[in-house]
Motif scaffolding. Structure first.
Motif, short mmCIF file in Angstrom:
data_model
loop_
_atom_site.label_atom_id
_atom_site.label_comp_id
_atom_site.label_asym_id
_atom_site.label_seq_id
_atom_site.Cartn_x
_atom_site.Cartn_y
_atom_site.Cartn_z
N TYR A 140 0.85 -1.23 -0.08
CA TYR A 140 -0.15 0.06 -0.11
C TYR A 140 0.77 1.41 -0.11
O TYR A 140 0.70 2.29 -0.79
N GLU A 141 1.64 1.31 0.91
CA GLU A 141 2.57 2.41 0.88
C GLU A 141 3.58 2.79 -0.40
O GLU A 141 3.62 3.90 -0.65
N GLN A 188 1.24 4.05 -2.90
CA GLN A 188 1.00 5.36 -2.72
C GLN A 188 2.30 6.40 -3.16
O GLN A 188 2.19 7.35 -3.48
N ARG A 203 1.99 9.40 -6.16
CA ARG A 203 2.59 10.52 -5.61
C ARG A 203 3.52 11.01 -6.47
O ARG A 203 3.59 12.03 -7.15
#
Length: 93
Positions: free
Chosen positions: A38-39, A42, A46
């Motif tokens: 997930y990170e 992200q 970004r």
């Protein structure tokens, strides 16, 4: 046509464990893997948004020089549709 993939060259970061929101029991290793994916995703999103006009990019597109001929007839699978159909089949049984 060449096959392309987005590759992220980022670092793995640690964070606090999230409390379970369901009745399923997840191991700490599972939670860590989910959090990492997930990170990382992200960060990819970004970086893609912030680097639209930038020269140096952490995200690069990978294109195979020699695509595998046995994958020529490969058709992507819509996993959401497959899950819906399997759920409907289970309810019918």
């Amino acid at each position: 046509s060449p096959v392309s993939r987005v590759v992220y060259n980022g670092k793995r970061s640690g964070g606090p464990r999230s409390p379970g929101a369901s009745s399923e029991i997840f191991t700490p290793a599972h939670e860590e893997n989910v959090r990492f994916i997930y990170e990382a995703w992200q960060c990819v999103e970004r970086d893609l948004r912030s680097q639209m006009g930038s020269e140096r990019s952490l995200v690069e597109e990978y294109v195979e020089k020699m695509p595998n001929p046995s994958l020529k007839a490969f058709k992507p699978v819509d996993l959401g549709d497959l899950k819906r159909r399997n759920t409907q089949d289970t309810k019918k049984s």
